[in-house]
Design a protein around this motif. Sequence first.
Motif, PDB file in Angstrom:
ATOM      1  N   ALA A   1      29.867  31.359  54.419  1.00 21.21           N
ATOM      2  CA  ALA A   1      30.206  32.431  53.478  1.00 21.21           C
ATOM      3  C   ALA A   1      31.234  32.013  52.434  1.00 21.21           C
ATOM      4  CB  ALA A   1      30.704  33.656  54.248  1.00 21.21           C
ATOM      5  N   LYS A   2      32.331  31.396  52.864  1.00 20.73           N
ATOM      6  CA  LYS A   2      33.384  31.026  51.907  1.00 20.73           C
ATOM      7  C   LYS A   2      32.885  29.952  50.940  1.00 20.73           C
ATOM      8  CE  LYS A   2      37.288  32.083  55.001  1.00 20.73           C
ATOM      9  NZ  LYS A   2      36.578  32.334  56.265  1.00 20.73           N
ATOM     10  N   GLY A   3      32.134  28.977  51.465  1.00 18.05           N
ATOM     11  CA  GLY A   3      31.617  27.921  50.610  1.00 18.05           C
ATOM     12  C   GLY A   3      30.663  28.449  49.560  1.00 18.05           C
ATOM     13  N   CYS A   4      29.768  29.367  49.956  1.00 17.89           N
ATOM     14  CA  CYS A   4      28.827  29.952  48.994  1.00 17.89           C
ATOM     15  C   CYS A   4      29.563  30.737  47.918  1.00 17.89           C
ATOM     16  CB  CYS A   4      27.834  30.861  49.724  1.00 17.89           C
ATOM     17  SG  CYS A   4      26.612  29.976  50.720  1.00 17.89           S
ATOM     18  N   PHE A   5      30.622  31.436  48.300  1.00 15.49           N
ATOM     19  CA  PHE A   5      31.387  32.233  47.341  1.00 15.49           C
ATOM     20  C   PHE A   5      32.116  31.330  46.347  1.00 15.49           C
ATOM     21  CE2 PHE A   5      32.625  36.853  47.441  1.00 15.49           C
ATOM     22  CZ  PHE A   5      33.136  36.896  46.163  1.00 15.49           C
ATOM     23  N   THR A   6      32.825  30.334  46.883  1.00 16.18           N
ATOM     24  CA  THR A   6      33.660  29.510  45.996  1.00 16.18           C
ATOM     25  C   THR A   6      32.853  28.478  45.218  1.00 16.18           C
ATOM     26  OG1 THR A   6      35.837  28.424  45.958  1.00 16.18           O
ATOM     27  CG2 THR A   6      34.221  27.556  47.528  1.00 16.18           C
ATOM     28  N   MET A   7      31.568  28.317  45.544  1.00 12.65           N
ATOM     29  CA  MET A   7      30.720  27.411  44.782  1.00 12.65           C
ATOM     30  C   MET A   7      30.723  27.784  43.302  1.00 12.65           C
ATOM     31  SD  MET A   7      26.692  26.554  45.430  1.00 12.65           S
ATOM     32  CE  MET A   7      26.985  26.463  47.194  1.00 12.65           C
ATOM     33  N   PHE A   8      30.968  29.053  43.019  1.00 16.88           N
ATOM     34  CA  PHE A   8      31.031  29.515  41.635  1.00 16.88           C
ATOM     35  C   PHE A   8      32.394  30.144  41.311  1.00 16.88           C
ATOM     36  CE2 PHE A   8      26.609  29.638  43.025  1.00 16.88           C
ATOM     37  CZ  PHE A   8      26.063  28.749  42.123  1.00 16.88           C
ATOM     38  N   LEU A   9      33.007  30.783  42.320  1.00 18.74           N
ATOM     39  CA  LEU A   9      34.306  31.412  42.079  1.00 18.74           C
ATOM     40  C   LEU A   9      35.384  30.365  41.813  1.00 18.74           C
ATOM     41  CD1 LEU A   9      35.624  34.250  42.014  1.00 18.74           C
ATOM     42  CD2 LEU A   9      36.356  33.839  44.369  1.00 18.74           C
ATOM     43  N   GLY A  10      35.249  29.164  42.400  1.00 18.97           N
ATOM     44  CA  GLY A  10      36.224  28.108  42.143  1.00 18.97           C
ATOM     45  C   GLY A  10      36.323  27.785  40.663  1.00 18.97           C
ATOM     46  N   ALA A  11      35.174  27.642  40.013  1.00 16.23           N
ATOM     47  CA  ALA A  11      35.165  27.368  38.571  1.00 16.23           C
ATOM     48  C   ALA A  11      35.701  28.556  37.786  1.00 16.23           C
ATOM     49  CB  ALA A  11      33.751  27.037  38.117  1.00 16.23           C
ATOM     50  N   LEU A  12      35.345  29.758  38.204  1.00 17.56           N
ATOM     51  CA  LEU A  12      35.796  30.954  37.496  1.00 17.56           C
ATOM     52  C   LEU A  12      37.321  31.072  37.546  1.00 17.56           C
ATOM     53  CD1 LEU A  12      33.014  33.373  38.784  1.00 17.56           C
ATOM     54  CD2 LEU A  12      33.312  32.584  36.430  1.00 17.56           C
ATOM     55  N   THR A  13      37.895  30.773  38.707  1.00 24.43           N
ATOM     56  CA  THR A  13      39.351  30.826  38.842  1.00 24.43           C
ATOM     57  C   THR A  13      40.014  29.759  37.975  1.00 24.43           C
ATOM     58  OG1 THR A  13      39.078  31.604  41.124  1.00 24.43           O
ATOM     59  CG2 THR A  13      41.241  30.792  40.501  1.00 24.43           C
ATOM     60  N   TYR A  14      39.434  28.577  37.983  1.00 26.05           N
ATOM     61  CA  TYR A  14      39.941  27.478  37.134  1.00 26.05           C
ATOM     62  C   TYR A  14      39.881  27.878  35.655  1.00 26.05           C
ATOM     63  CZ  TYR A  14      38.692  23.482  34.112  1.00 26.05           C
ATOM     64  OH  TYR A  14      38.556  22.610  33.067  1.00 26.05           O
ATOM     65  N   MET A  15      38.824  28.543  35.234  1.00 22.02           N
ATOM     66  CA  MET A  15      38.662  28.879  33.823  1.00 22.02           C
ATOM     67  C   MET A  15      39.583  29.999  33.362  1.00 22.02           C
ATOM     68  SD  MET A  15      34.597  28.313  32.975  1.00 22.02           S
ATOM     69  CE  MET A  15      33.921  29.089  34.452  1.00 22.02           C
ATOM     70  N   LEU A  16      40.228  30.689  34.284  1.00 20.83           N
ATOM     71  CA  LEU A  16      41.223  31.688  33.881  1.00 20.83           C
ATOM     72  C   LEU A  16      42.351  31.027  33.096  1.00 20.83           C
ATOM     73  CD1 LEU A  16      41.567  33.985  37.041  1.00 20.83           C
ATOM     74  CD2 LEU A  16      40.328  34.458  34.925  1.00 20.83           C
ATOM     75  N   VAL A  17      42.680  29.788  33.470  1.00 23.93           N
ATOM     76  CA  VAL A  17      43.717  29.046  32.732  1.00 23.93           C
ATOM     77  C   VAL A  17      43.284  28.851  31.282  1.00 23.93           C
ATOM     78  CG1 VAL A  17      44.991  26.873  32.590  1.00 23.93           C
ATOM     79  CG2 VAL A  17      44.453  27.865  34.832  1.00 23.93           C
ATOM     80  N   LEU A  18      42.036  28.468  31.087  1.00 21.89           N
ATOM     81  CA  LEU A  18      41.518  28.220  29.739  1.00 21.89           C
ATOM     82  C   LEU A  18      41.369  29.516  28.950  1.00 21.89           C
ATOM     83  CD1 LEU A  18      38.770  25.588  30.672  1.00 21.89           C
ATOM     84  CD2 LEU A  18      41.158  25.209  30.032  1.00 21.89           C
ATOM     85  N   VAL A  19      41.017  30.590  29.643  1.00 24.02           N
ATOM     86  CA  VAL A  19      40.902  31.892  28.990  1.00 24.02           C
ATOM     87  C   VAL A  19      42.242  32.297  28.383  1.00 24.02           C
ATOM     88  CG1 VAL A  19      40.673  34.362  29.445  1.00 24.02           C
ATOM     89  CG2 VAL A  19      38.937  32.785  30.268  1.00 24.02           C
ATOM     90  N   SER A  20      43.300  32.102  29.149  1.00 25.71           N
ATOM     91  CA  SER A  20      44.621  32.466  28.648  1.00 25.71           C
ATOM     92  C   SER A  20      44.996  31.635  27.429  1.00 25.71           C
ATOM     93  CB  SER A  20      45.666  32.259  29.750  1.00 25.71           C
ATOM     94  OG  SER A  20      46.957  32.556  29.268  1.00 25.71           O
ATOM     95  N   GLU A  21      44.618  30.340  27.456  1.00 20.78           N
ATOM     96  CA  GLU A  21      44.978  29.446  26.354  1.00 20.78           C
ATOM     97  C   GLU A  21      44.116  29.688  25.113  1.00 20.78           C
ATOM     98  OE1 GLU A  21      47.380  27.300  26.206  1.00 20.78           O
ATOM     99  OE2 GLU A  21      48.071  27.175  28.282  1.00 20.78           O
ATOM    100  N   GLU A  22      42.803  29.838  25.300  1.00 16.90           N
ATOM    101  CA  GLU A  22      41.863  29.798  24.175  1.00 16.90           C
ATOM    102  C   GLU A  22      41.363  31.168  23.717  1.00 16.90           C
ATOM    103  OE1 GLU A  22      38.691  27.068  24.985  1.00 16.90           O
ATOM    104  OE2 GLU A  22      40.036  25.577  25.897  1.00 16.90           O
ATOM    105  N   VAL A  23      41.320  32.128  24.630  1.00 13.25           N
ATOM    106  CA  VAL A  23      40.796  33.460  24.277  1.00 13.25           C
ATOM    107  C   VAL A  23      41.936  34.443  24.043  1.00 13.25           C
ATOM    108  CG1 VAL A  23      39.326  35.382  25.010  1.00 13.25           C
ATOM    109  CG2 VAL A  23      38.682  33.014  25.577  1.00 13.25           C
ATOM    110  N   LEU A  24      42.840  34.534  25.007  1.00 14.50           N
ATOM    111  CA  LEU A  24      43.948  35.475  24.881  1.00 14.50           C
ATOM    112  C   LEU A  24      45.097  34.926  24.041  1.00 14.50           C
ATOM    113  CD1 LEU A  24      44.097  36.729  28.586  1.00 14.50           C
ATOM    114  CD2 LEU A  24      43.100  37.913  26.634  1.00 14.50           C
ATOM    115  N   LEU A  25      45.173  33.575  23.932  1.00 13.43           N
ATOM    116  CA  LEU A  25      46.238  32.900  23.181  1.00 13.43           C
ATOM    117  C   LEU A  25      47.625  33.296  23.693  1.00 13.43           C
ATOM    118  CD1 LEU A  25      44.796  33.348  19.561  1.00 13.43           C
ATOM    119  CD2 LEU A  25      44.438  31.437  21.146  1.00 13.43           C
ATOM    120  N   MET A  26      47.736  33.370  25.043  1.00 20.26           N
ATOM    121  CA  MET A  26      48.975  33.824  25.659  1.00 20.26           C
ATOM    122  C   MET A  26      49.663  32.742  26.483  1.00 20.26           C
ATOM    123  SD  MET A  26      48.031  37.709  26.850  1.00 20.26           S
ATOM    124  CE  MET A  26      49.685  37.997  27.447  1.00 20.26           C
ATOM    125  N   GLY A  27      49.050  31.573  26.616  1.00 16.24           N
ATOM    126  CA  GLY A  27      49.687  30.480  27.338  1.00 16.24           C
ATOM    127  C   GLY A  27      50.025  30.814  28.771  1.00 16.24           C
TER     128      GLY A  27
END
Length: 431
Positions: A234-260
């Motif tokens: 269960a955890k592996g199936c979930f994080t197979m995609f959620l891991g990338a989504l969590t990582y991309m929150l960093v980029l969202v803040s930098e590139e979309v929200l421009l909030m660093g």
Amino acid sequence: MLEKIRPYINLVSYNTDYRRLWLSQVVSNFGDWFGVLAVYALITRYSDSEFLLGLIIVVKMMSLASFSPFAGYITDRFDRRRIMIICDLLRGLLVLGLLMVVSYDTLWLAYVLTAFQMMLSAIFEPAKTSSIPNVTTEQELVDANVLSAASWSIIFTIGMGIGGLATAWIGTDLVFVIDACTYVVSAWFIYRTTIPQERMDEEERKRTRNPLVGIKEGFQYLLQNPQVLRPTLAKGCFTMFLGALTYMLVLVSEEVLLMGSIGIGLLYSARGVGTGIGPVIGRRVFSEEQDWIRAMGFCMIFGGAMYVIVGATGSLLVMLLFVFIAHAASGANWVMSTVLLQRRTPDTFRGRVFSTEWLLFTLAQSLSVVVASWILENDWLSIQQTIMFFALMLSVTGGIWHFTVTQEEKSYQKDRQHRELSATQPAERMP
């Protein structure tokens, strides 16, 4: 409100052994998150390389993954309480070793020490999770895991924030000293805890004295017991995609929200709070354990749908809300799968099962982040499009789970109920 948290208050008030095990988790987890930014600061101080900064994350994940099979074998074969104490004390020494990193030429030490620290964590975590059923009753087990998950989320939310401020104000050296002390305190709590453990019999100990044999038997046990394999995935199936989504929150803040860093802190706080509250909500919505495998599929579908909205919006408030909801689903999935594994796995196999679960989780998360970063590096999709793609794939995975794993679980539950009914019916009288 008080009545809703009363079971958790009673658990830590009256169950001394669980309270001490829980406090060790709280302290050591705080140390983990408190010190992580200091390690990053150390690398950036002596190197301008983004590659070297990213490499420390890869070292962490690969160290956890590569050592997990041996970690499970160790936690099943030896005394878990003693193992956890040793791991904590050694982790404290390794963190102190970071004080020797004083130049670019000694920077390699940070990677070596971090690798060994993660190997010890790979032993500590399955030992701790495997010990929870041994210090709680059947009725307390779910509350214990919900409290552990909630504690992790709170520590995650505040630990990095305090660690970041401490790194800036008092310097990395003092942060490492404080981090090392948290491991010593954790070891002290465990030392005072009584943790019963079912030991391997003499024949099994002799047969598995070769670690590779013990590891092989652990994998064979999973393959031969699909009722245990299902929650392990269960955890592996979930994080197979959620891991990338969590990582991309960093980029969202930098590139979309421009909030660093401010935006990163807010988004990760929403993630942490959601992870903590999710198990409480999940327990109320899915009160019957026989429905939990089905619930895991729904959590994947629901979590993916929430991240689709995150990818489609440019509003911070909307993102915070739906990141919170998505990770509430993730938190519920985490606790439900953990409790089912604790209930369904014999004590002598529990360490190997949890280490295998951790291995799958780590590999899936690493692969997820690598694929997402490769897509973004080659400009195949924008950051928001990539988020929506991974979110949709998470929902698709939940749908596949519903039509495969859930159906197998339904058959298992029917067979189980039939066996229980047959066992309770009086034997037919002989003429």
